[in-house]
Design an enzyme around this catalytic site. Structure first.
Site, short mmCIF file in Angstrom:
data_model
loop_
_atom_site.label_atom_id
_atom_site.label_comp_id
_atom_site.label_asym_id
_atom_site.label_seq_id
_atom_site.Cartn_x
_atom_site.Cartn_y
_atom_site.Cartn_z
N TRP A 162 8.06 -14.17 2.97
CA TRP A 162 6.73 -14.27 3.53
C TRP A 162 5.73 -14.37 2.56
O TRP A 162 4.53 -14.45 2.87
CB TRP A 162 6.24 -13.26 4.65
CG TRP A 162 6.17 -11.78 4.03
CD1 TRP A 162 6.69 -11.28 2.88
CD2 TRP A 162 5.14 -10.94 4.59
NE1 TRP A 162 6.09 -10.01 2.65
CE2 TRP A 162 5.41 -9.80 3.73
CE3 TRP A 162 4.14 -11.12 5.69
CZ2 TRP A 162 4.44 -8.78 4.08
CZ3 TRP A 162 3.40 -9.68 5.87
CH2 TRP A 162 3.78 -8.76 5.12
N ASP A 163 5.90 -14.60 1.06
CA ASP A 163 5.05 -14.49 0.24
C ASP A 163 4.16 -15.21 0.17
O ASP A 163 3.07 -15.17 -0.28
CB ASP A 163 5.84 -14.29 -1.23
CG ASP A 163 6.73 -12.91 -1.43
OD1 ASP A 163 6.14 -12.07 -2.25
OD2 ASP A 163 7.65 -12.58 -0.54
N GLU A 179 8.74 -1.78 5.88
CA GLU A 179 10.06 -1.75 5.34
C GLU A 179 10.80 -0.64 5.06
O GLU A 179 12.27 -0.37 5.19
CB GLU A 179 10.26 -2.60 3.90
CG GLU A 179 10.00 -4.22 4.32
CD GLU A 179 10.20 -5.02 3.07
OE1 GLU A 179 10.13 -4.39 1.89
OE2 GLU A 179 10.29 -6.31 3.20
N LYS A 235 6.04 2.34 2.69
CA LYS A 235 6.22 1.65 1.41
C LYS A 235 5.00 0.87 1.06
O LYS A 235 4.84 0.71 -0.40
CB LYS A 235 7.40 0.79 1.32
CG LYS A 235 7.89 -0.09 0.09
CD LYS A 235 8.84 -0.83 0.62
CE LYS A 235 9.31 -2.10 -0.68
NZ LYS A 235 10.41 -2.79 -0.51
N GLN A 236 4.48 0.14 1.92
CA GLN A 236 3.22 -0.70 1.65
C GLN A 236 2.53 -0.62 2.93
O GLN A 236 2.81 -0.16 4.02
CB GLN A 236 3.79 -2.05 1.16
CG GLN A 236 4.50 -2.52 1.95
CD GLN A 236 5.28 -3.85 1.47
OE1 GLN A 236 4.64 -4.64 0.87
NE2 GLN A 236 6.51 -4.03 1.83
#
Length: 799
Positions: free
Chosen positions: A354-355, A493, A613-614
């Site tokens: 999805w970057d 994630e 994680k983010q």
């Protein structure tokens, strides 16, 4: 050190992989890592070349299971060029290697302005004295099929001969990522070599299963004097050109190697090898190639450069350099997506995630034709996404979390924890929010460019099919009176299942649900705006019944968002998870960025803890301005005021390990939008992610393209509050004492080179002269119109 160059002093084997990634040269069609030319791949060096979109699928056996992975292929190594000295009596010394013989004054200079990599060093020998070597390489930006390497050998006190071996090496595998070593990595088959004329070697091969033909030709010549001998010879899977060149004080030996690359994916060719031989035969000398290459880059810099003072500006320019090398104007002619790690290494197997969510917003305002091509990559794979949805009993389009050559799901079934050595199930394919990211990207592209034709055709097909998938996925819960989305994984994630649950997936991930509401409402807006004939034609084409639309409207207003302790929950039940002893883990480990791997190696699981994680919930603050976000929650029936959002931001900041390069970037955006002073701290960390390899060895496996493009967009849109909505440029600059002045140019709806500059509480907008319509600017307290040829200076309100 120049603001336009990056320099690496000395020879440090431990840092070679990192330098090779950061010194990669490319042109959007292919790229070559910044490895030293005389060394083949091994524990220290990893020379590699990747062509955009060239993938191959191989079967492996891992942990007793058959797995199939598709990888971006490491192509034959065109860079290989080694040398050794020959004494007056003809005796040859050993081939030079920096690992066997320490070079003196070893230096690499990456020239960003001209996109060249220059390497210089000296060798000292008791018998032959001192030899100086300078090598300059480029991957051509004008002709995307060409690359070149010029080597100059100079001596001041010794006469003799230098033996040079220039090769095309087909004996390569994919071995950049150590944790993939258990997988089948031999992608090239049917390697054939040969010669064409007196100075050109060639190599032909095919990928083993995707059957992509690869043709490569190298012309190696000595400039200024004839070689004593020149011999083209075959070797095992290598085409070798060996030359012996006289050298003396005042008579340097100059070797130019020019290479052409074609594949069977290229348009307008019938034979990749024939095209490569023809192209390299017609290629000009190195000096002419360098001149046209530098001119092409000068044009790119005029279109896309960002002007930020100090070290931050240097890093931003490096980031822009790598974005343009991966996604250049040549990309507009290719069927490729956004590779998460650029064309710089093999991490994530070169897949597309999805970057683009972090890349397209920047490209939209500089290279919109590239943005459109990247959206076309998704549109071509829409039928496969619709098929994937049908296979799980859903309507619409379910795009894969990882994509490659075609539209099938490329996410691995297992992933290796290098801490424990165990292969574990990979459930990240449940990140269906990638579809919402695609919808967001196409909407943003059309808003920035005014490309109504795209929105009403290919864009409409994608947007409506993605909306259709979400409408069919949402389930109504009569007890709650709301719709729910179950069994998904969010951007975090770390969490892919509930503790002790038999099945993977989570319920009511807030990011997924809120972006679903946004997708549905945008799809409805689009349907209402379409001309009646186009709406009828579109519904017929995708077999959409207008009776489905009332349900879309209902779901977009009644999707559930969970809360706990006065903050927005990441997903249903997040607040019931255990709290982690963060201080204890920070004391025990040098880095806890990959907390998931640490806990699994201890026999635990991060699924048990409130640890991210983010950014997950906070990703909403990246996609939407505070006003847009409040409107979205209000549409869903929730009153999320500034205080609730601030509490939510604080809550997750304390519970995030930043195990992704995107984490600090997103947090910088979120904090900037809520006017928090610590935004700059996260900005700086985002800038350092790759240059300082903050994730611990990951940059050597490929740069993080989303994070790099995201830092550029952070300056372009995040700090300026720039939005392209409702046929206007909206600006709401964020005052940051650490960054008091910056500027950039952008392309907006036919206007090329609109200049934006902020300094001393002023916003300066310059619109170049043209026949286009004036630009409407909207600030928080006023709206102005700037005509072509005018410059406007606006005083910003004090915050």
């Amino acid at each position: 050190m120049s603001e336009w160059s990056w320099e690496y002093e000395g020879y440090d084997p431990a840092a070679e992989r990192l330098r090779e990634s950061l010194c990669t040269l490319g042109n959007g069609y292919f790229a070559t890592r910044g490895a030293v030319p005389e060394c083949r791949a091994g524990l220290v060096h990893y020379p590699a070349t990747y062509a955009a979109g060239v993938y191959n699928r191989l079967e492996s056996t891992v942990a007793g299971r058959r797995v199939v992975n598709e990888d971006l292929v490491n192509l034959p190594n065109w860079l290989l060029l080694r040398f050794r000295l020959r004494s007056a009596d003809g005796a040859a010394g050993p081939w030079f290697s920096p690992d066997a013989r320490q070079p003196l004054d070893h230096r690499h200079i990456l020239d960003l302005r001209r996109a060249t990599l220059t390497r210089t060093f000296r060798l000292r020998d008791d018998e032959t004295g001192e030899l100086s070597v300078e090598q300059v390489r480029l991957v051509h930006m004008t002709d995307p099929h060409l690359a070149a390497l010029r080597t100059v050998f100079t001596t001041e006190e010794w006469s003799g001969e230098i033996e040079v071996e220039s090769a095309l090496d087909g004996d390569v595998i994919n071995s950049n990522v150590h944790r993939y070593r258990s997988l089948n990595r031999h992608h090239l088959a049917h390697v054939r070599i040969g010669a064409a004329g007196a100075d050109t070697t060639w190599l032909r091969c095919r990928t083993s299963t995707s059957d992509i033909g690869i043709g490569m030709a190298a012309r190696t010549v000595v400039i200024g004097q004839p070689a004593t001998s020149s011999e083209l010879r075959p070797s095992r899977r290598r085409a070798v050109h060996r030359l012996v060149i006289p050298i003396a004080p005042g008579r340097p030996a100059v070797v130019e190697k020019t290479v052409a690359l074609h594949t069977s994916r290229d348009p307008a060719i019938s034979d990749p090898l024939g095209a490569a031989v023809d192209r390299v035969t017609a290629a000009p000398r190195f000096s002419a190639l360098l001149a046209s290459h530098a001119a092409a880059w000068a044009r790119l810099w005029r279109r896309a450069d960002v002007r930020v003072p100090g070290e931050a500006g240097r890093v931003l320019r490096l980031h822009l350099f790598h974005v343009l090398q991966t996604l250049s104007p040549h990309t507009a002619e290719l069927d490729v997506g956004v590779p998460a790690r650029g064309l710089h290494g093999e991490a994530y197997r070169g897949h597309v995630f999805w970057d683009e969510l972090f890349v397209l917003p920047y490209l939209n305002l500089h290279l919109p034709e590239v943005s459109r091509a990247l959206l076309n990559y998704r549109h071509r794979r829409l039928p496969q996404a619709c098929r994937a949805a049908r296979e799980v009993g859903r309507a619409g389009a379910m795009y894969p979390w990882q994509s490659g050559s075609d539209g099938r799901e490329e996410t691995q079934q297992l992933h290796l924890n290098p801490r424990s050595g165990r292969w574990l199930p990979d459930n990240s394919r449940l990140q269906h929010h990638v579809g919402s990211a695609i919808a967001y990207n196409l909407w943003q592209y059309c808003e920035a460019t005014g490309d109504t034709e795209y929105l009403h055709t290919k864009g409409a097909e994608m947007l409506l099919q993605i909306a259709r998938f979400w409408a069919d996925t949402a389930e109504f819960d009569p007890e709650l009176g709301r719709y729910r989305i179950r069994g998904v994984v969010g951007p975090d994630e770390y969490h892919d299942t509930y503790p002790d649950a038999a099945r993977p997936g989570l319920d009511d991930n807030t990011y997924t649900n809120v972006t679903t509401a946004w997708v549905l409402s945008r799809a409805l807006d689009l349907v209402r705006s379409l001309p009646a004939w186009r709406r009828s034609e579109l519904f017929e084409r995708i077999e959409l019944d207008s009776d489905e639309l009332p349900k879309w409207e209902d779901i977009s207003r009644r999707l559930r968002v969970p809360f706990h302790q006065g903050v927005i929950s990441q997903f249903d039940g997040y607040g019931d998870l255990a709290e982690l002893d963060w201080d204890a883990y920070r004391a025990r480990y040098d880095s806890i960025r990959r907390l998931d791997r640490i806990l699994e190696a201890e026999g635990d699981t991060v699924n048990r803890y409130q640890a991210s994680k983010q950014a997950d919930v906070l990703m909403l603050g990246y996609l939407f301005s505070p006003t847009e976000l409040q409107d979205l929650f209000r549409r869903l029936g929730y009153d999320v005021d500034d205080e609730i959002w601030r509490r939510t931001v604080d809550y997750y900041l304390k519970r995030t390990s930043h195990g992704s390069t995107l984490s600090s970037l997103v947090h910088a955006w979120v904090l900037a939008r809520v006017r928090r002073a610590e935004a700059w701290t996260y900005c700086q960390e985002a800038l350092e992610q790759d240059v300082a390899d903050l994730q611990g060895g990951t940059t050597g496996e490929g740069i993080h393209l989303g994070a790099m493009a995201g830092t550029l967009d952070l300056v372009q849109r995040g700090l300026t509050g720039l939005e392209t909505r409702e046929d206007a440029l909206r600006l709401d600059p964020v005052p940051l004492p650490a960054l008091s002045e910056y500027g950039f140019s952008l392309r907006y709806r036919g206007h090329w080179g609109v200049s934006v500059r902020l300094r001393s509480g002023q916003l300066l907008i310059g619109v170049p002269d043209s026949e286009e319509s004036p630009i409407r600017l909207v600030l928080t307290d006023r709206a102005v119109t700037v005509a072509p040829g005018e410059t406007c200076t606006l005083l910003l309100p004090e915050n």
